[in-house]
Write a protein that holds these residues in place. Structure first.
Motif, PDB file in Angstrom:
ATOM      1  N   TRP A 103       0.820  -1.211   0.000  1.00 41.01           N
ATOM      2  CA  TRP A 103       0.000   0.000   0.000  1.00 41.01           C
ATOM      3  C   TRP A 103       0.852   1.258   0.000  1.00 41.01           C
ATOM      4  O   TRP A 103       0.439   2.294  -0.542  1.00 41.01           O
ATOM      5  CB  TRP A 103      -0.917   0.012   1.237  1.00 41.01           C
ATOM      6  CG  TRP A 103      -0.176   0.127   2.534  1.00 41.01           C
ATOM      7  CD1 TRP A 103       0.338  -0.887   3.281  1.00 41.01           C
ATOM      8  CD2 TRP A 103       0.169   1.333   3.224  1.00 41.01           C
ATOM      9  NE1 TRP A 103       0.958  -0.401   4.397  1.00 41.01           N
ATOM     10  CE2 TRP A 103       0.880   0.964   4.400  1.00 41.01           C
ATOM     11  CE3 TRP A 103      -0.059   2.688   2.983  1.00 41.01           C
ATOM     12  CZ2 TRP A 103       1.351   1.894   5.314  1.00 41.01           C
ATOM     13  CZ3 TRP A 103       0.423   3.625   3.894  1.00 41.01           C
ATOM     14  CH2 TRP A 103       1.113   3.229   5.040  1.00 41.01           C
ATOM     15  N   ARG A 104       2.024   1.210   0.592  1.00 39.43           N
ATOM     16  CA  ARG A 104       2.808   2.433   0.781  1.00 39.43           C
ATOM     17  C   ARG A 104       3.270   3.032  -0.552  1.00 39.43           C
ATOM     18  O   ARG A 104       3.303   4.263  -0.696  1.00 39.43           O
ATOM     19  CB  ARG A 104       4.005   2.152   1.691  1.00 39.43           C
ATOM     20  CG  ARG A 104       4.582   3.410   2.329  1.00 39.43           C
ATOM     21  CD  ARG A 104       5.669   3.071   3.335  1.00 39.43           C
ATOM     22  NE  ARG A 104       5.175   2.406   4.523  1.00 39.43           N
ATOM     23  CZ  ARG A 104       4.686   3.050   5.576  1.00 39.43           C
ATOM     24  NH1 ARG A 104       4.602   4.374   5.568  1.00 39.43           N
ATOM     25  NH2 ARG A 104       4.266   2.381   6.633  1.00 39.43           N
ATOM     26  N   ASP A 105       3.601   2.187  -1.526  1.00 37.51           N
ATOM     27  CA  ASP A 105       3.993   2.709  -2.834  1.00 37.51           C
ATOM     28  C   ASP A 105       2.860   3.524  -3.459  1.00 37.51           C
ATOM     29  O   ASP A 105       3.099   4.583  -4.054  1.00 37.51           O
ATOM     30  CB  ASP A 105       4.367   1.561  -3.772  1.00 37.51           C
ATOM     31  CG  ASP A 105       5.671   0.893  -3.387  1.00 37.51           C
ATOM     32  OD1 ASP A 105       6.414   1.478  -2.575  1.00 37.51           O
ATOM     33  OD2 ASP A 105       5.936  -0.222  -3.887  1.00 37.51           O
ATOM     34  N   MET A 106       1.640   3.035  -3.308  1.00 38.24           N
ATOM     35  CA  MET A 106       0.476   3.742  -3.848  1.00 38.24           C
ATOM     36  C   MET A 106       0.277   5.082  -3.162  1.00 38.24           C
ATOM     37  O   MET A 106       0.032   6.111  -3.817  1.00 38.24           O
ATOM     38  CB  MET A 106      -0.789   2.883  -3.666  1.00 38.24           C
ATOM     39  CG  MET A 106      -0.805   1.582  -4.437  1.00 38.24           C
ATOM     40  SD  MET A 106      -2.063   0.442  -3.776  1.00 38.24           S
ATOM     41  CE  MET A 106      -3.348   1.567  -3.286  1.00 38.24           C
ATOM     42  N   TYR A 107       0.378   5.085  -1.849  1.00 40.41           N
ATOM     43  CA  TYR A 107       0.131   6.314  -1.088  1.00 40.41           C
ATOM     44  C   TYR A 107       1.255   7.328  -1.310  1.00 40.41           C
ATOM     45  O   TYR A 107       1.000   8.537  -1.372  1.00 40.41           O
ATOM     46  CB  TYR A 107      -0.090   5.985   0.388  1.00 40.41           C
ATOM     47  CG  TYR A 107      -1.530   5.587   0.671  1.00 40.41           C
ATOM     48  CD1 TYR A 107      -2.341   6.332   1.511  1.00 40.41           C
ATOM     49  CD2 TYR A 107      -2.105   4.472   0.054  1.00 40.41           C
ATOM     50  CE1 TYR A 107      -3.659   5.985   1.753  1.00 40.41           C
ATOM     51  CE2 TYR A 107      -3.424   4.114   0.279  1.00 40.41           C
ATOM     52  CZ  TYR A 107      -4.193   4.876   1.131  1.00 40.41           C
ATOM     53  OH  TYR A 107      -5.513   4.526   1.342  1.00 40.41           O
ATOM     54  N   ASP A 108       2.485   6.848  -1.445  1.00 36.45           N
ATOM     55  CA  ASP A 108       3.580   7.760  -1.774  1.00 36.45           C
ATOM     56  C   ASP A 108       3.356   8.387  -3.147  1.00 36.45           C
ATOM     57  O   ASP A 108       3.580   9.594  -3.342  1.00 36.45           O
ATOM     58  CB  ASP A 108       4.917   7.014  -1.757  1.00 36.45           C
ATOM     59  CG  ASP A 108       5.395   6.681  -0.347  1.00 36.45           C
ATOM     60  OD1 ASP A 108       4.856   7.266   0.619  1.00 36.45           O
ATOM     61  OD2 ASP A 108       6.300   5.836  -0.218  1.00 36.45           O
ATOM     62  N   PHE A 109       2.929   7.582  -4.105  1.00 35.03           N
ATOM     63  CA  PHE A 109       2.625   8.059  -5.455  1.00 35.03           C
ATOM     64  C   PHE A 109       1.563   9.150  -5.394  1.00 35.03           C
ATOM     65  O   PHE A 109       1.686  10.214  -6.008  1.00 35.03           O
ATOM     66  CB  PHE A 109       2.147   6.881  -6.305  1.00 35.03           C
ATOM     67  CG  PHE A 109       1.843   7.208  -7.743  1.00 35.03           C
ATOM     68  CD1 PHE A 109       2.767   6.943  -8.739  1.00 35.03           C
ATOM     69  CD2 PHE A 109       0.614   7.753  -8.110  1.00 35.03           C
ATOM     70  CE1 PHE A 109       2.474   7.230 -10.078  1.00 35.03           C
ATOM     71  CE2 PHE A 109       0.324   8.052  -9.431  1.00 35.03           C
ATOM     72  CZ  PHE A 109       1.253   7.788 -10.422  1.00 35.03           C
ATOM     73  N   ALA A 110       0.498   8.881  -4.634  1.00 35.78           N
ATOM     74  CA  ALA A 110      -0.612   9.842  -4.543  1.00 35.78           C
ATOM     75  C   ALA A 110      -0.178  11.138  -3.858  1.00 35.78           C
ATOM     76  O   ALA A 110      -0.574  12.238  -4.277  1.00 35.78           O
ATOM     77  CB  ALA A 110      -1.780   9.208  -3.796  1.00 35.78           C
ATOM     78  N   LEU A 111       0.621  11.034  -2.814  1.00 37.28           N
ATOM     79  CA  LEU A 111       1.083  12.236  -2.112  1.00 37.28           C
ATOM     80  C   LEU A 111       2.021  13.062  -2.994  1.00 37.28           C
ATOM     81  O   LEU A 111       1.940  14.294  -3.015  1.00 37.28           O
ATOM     82  CB  LEU A 111       1.777  11.841  -0.808  1.00 37.28           C
ATOM     83  CG  LEU A 111       0.859  11.358   0.321  1.00 37.28           C
ATOM     84  CD1 LEU A 111       1.657  10.683   1.419  1.00 37.28           C
ATOM     85  CD2 LEU A 111       0.043  12.516   0.889  1.00 37.28           C
ATOM     86  N   GLU A 112       2.882  12.395  -3.740  1.00 33.85           N
ATOM     87  CA  GLU A 112       3.828  13.102  -4.603  1.00 33.85           C
ATOM     88  C   GLU A 112       3.126  13.830  -5.749  1.00 33.85           C
ATOM     89  O   GLU A 112       3.626  14.838  -6.256  1.00 33.85           O
ATOM     90  CB  GLU A 112       4.845  12.110  -5.178  1.00 33.85           C
ATOM     91  CG  GLU A 112       5.828  11.574  -4.147  1.00 33.85           C
ATOM     92  CD  GLU A 112       6.632  10.398  -4.678  1.00 33.85           C
ATOM     93  OE1 GLU A 112       6.449  10.036  -5.872  1.00 33.85           O
ATOM     94  OE2 GLU A 112       7.422   9.823  -3.906  1.00 33.85           O
TER      95      GLU A 112
END
Length: 406
Positions: A381-390
């Motif tokens: 999940w963290r890769d997705m959330y990092d992508f969204a935040l960036e």
């Protein structure tokens, strides 16, 4: 994964920095113009527009969404003339216990409620004048019992022509999520409802569905993708953070579900990939599997226990076998709809049996909803959330969306 292993999961591992400015306080003017993160079956992540989601769904999908409608669950009373302000937040019906029957009640009904400023209302009856259409009624509220940290409140009013649905429509307000940090506005009465909502009962919206417009739904149908609906009435517990260090100490809230027999039969026999709109649809669909397993064991009592999916005595039927158990039971009893409650917690280690894809928003840190997303994407999940935040995605109920494929 065993029940003990799942219960040992540390909630601190599901934290991430969420700047306040990334929380969407209001939806976009055009619902389907929000951003859409797509995570495909190979783990690739890409950015799209929600308006294009029909073209991004697998051609052999079946789309299942939650038709629940948010009620004006928050009511405010004054104790005496100019006294303390008491907030009453309706959670679920007590008497009559059936949602539809309760909303149609005249004269009186009871609900399980959270009471704000509770210490100022230890006893006595709260009263206010309410205008319903052209009818003025006197509405009273009285605490008649307690269940945990909630109270049973009996509402009564003095006109047989007025239903409880009329009452809350006149005096209540839409209970927007507390993390929006603002008061309910008139626009929330439409913004915080999905376009296909029509079964009253939720105190929170199934927010993944907020992005669907009639045009988007038409494009889904034009691709030959069936659209189906079920009901889960979302409870206030959906906003409850996990306060314990490990999730084994977290008590999941119970939520009402209703699914038509014909949909269960269709899901039992379909070769299509079931795409769930929202975590509430995921919980309902996966609960169906466990209800069938409980029926197979002769243990179905009307509610799926929180840890049942991970228990050692689970029969591990196929999805088709479990769903056919439900269909057979409904047919024996001459029922057209399965009704029950679910408490299941879906966390890493959970094995999905029915859901093959999820459309969902971006969830709070350290929430059970984030645990569910993590379970579906194999912990990534963290890769997705990092992508969204960036990429400046907007978060939480009024924020942007994601499409997660296995």
């Amino acid at each position: 994964m065993s029940q003990l292993s799942v219960q040992d999961i540390k909630i601190e591992d599901y934290n991430y920095p969420l700047p306040d400015e990334r929380i969407a306080r209001h939806p976009l003017a055009e619902r389907d113009k929000c951003k859409l993160l797509v995570r495909d079956s190979h783990g690739n992540i890409s950015e799209h527009l929600f308006a294009d989601i029909a073209a991004l769904l697998p051609s052999d999908s079946i789309l299942v969404y939650n038709n629940t409608r948010v009620i004006n669950a928050r009511m405010r009373f004054r104790k005496g003339d100019g006294g303390a302000l008491i907030e009453i937040f309706c959670l679920e019906p007590v008497s009559p216990v059936d949602y539809a029957v309760n909303f149609a009640s005249t004269r009186e009904c009871s609900w399980l409620c959270f009471v704000g400023n509770s210490k100022r209302w230890k006893q006595g009856v709260l009263t206010q004048k309410v205008t319903v259409g052209e009818i003025e009624i006197t509405l009273t509220a009285e605490r008649t019992g307690r269940e945990g940290n909630a109270s049973v409140v009996r509402f009564s009013w003095d006109d047989d022509n007025v239903t409880f649905s009329d009452v809350i429509g006149a005096v209540g307000e839409i209970p927007i999520p507390p993390y929006l940090n603002r008061s309910t506005e008139e626009s929330d009465s439409t913004d915080y409802q999905t376009g296909y909502s029509h079964i009253d009962g939720s105190v929170a919206a199934p927010t993944a569905g907020l992005h669907f417009t009639p045009e988007v739904l038409d494009r889904v149908s034009q691709r030959g993708i069936p659209r189906r609906e079920l009901t889960l009435h979302v409870g206030a517990g959906t906003f409850q953070p996990v306060k314990s260090d490990s999730i084994g100490e977290h008590e999941m809230h119970s939520e009402f579900i209703a699914v038509e027999r014909n949909l269960i039969a269709e899901l039992a026999d379909t070769s299509r990939q079931v795409i769930a709109v929202g975590t509430t649809s995921v919980r309902t669909l996966e609960s169906l599997y466990h209800i069938g397993c409980l029926m197979y064991q002769g243990k179905w009592t009307g509610e799926v226990p929180q840890w049942y999916p991970y228990s050692e005595d689970h029969p591990r039927l196929s999805a088709a076998e479990a769903l056919h158990c439900i269909v057979d039971a409904l047919d024996r009893d001459g029922l057209s709809t399965l009704v029950g409650d679910t408490r299941i917690i879906i966390a890493p280690g959970y094995e999905f049996k029915i859901v093959k894809g999820i459309i969902t928003n971006f969830h709070q840190p350290q929430s059970t909803l984030l645990l569910l997303v993590s379970a579906f994407v194999g912990g990534n999940w963290r890769d997705m959330y990092d992508f969204a935040l960036e990429r400046d995605f907007r978060f939480l109920s009024y924020g942007d969306a994601s499409l997660l494929l296995p």
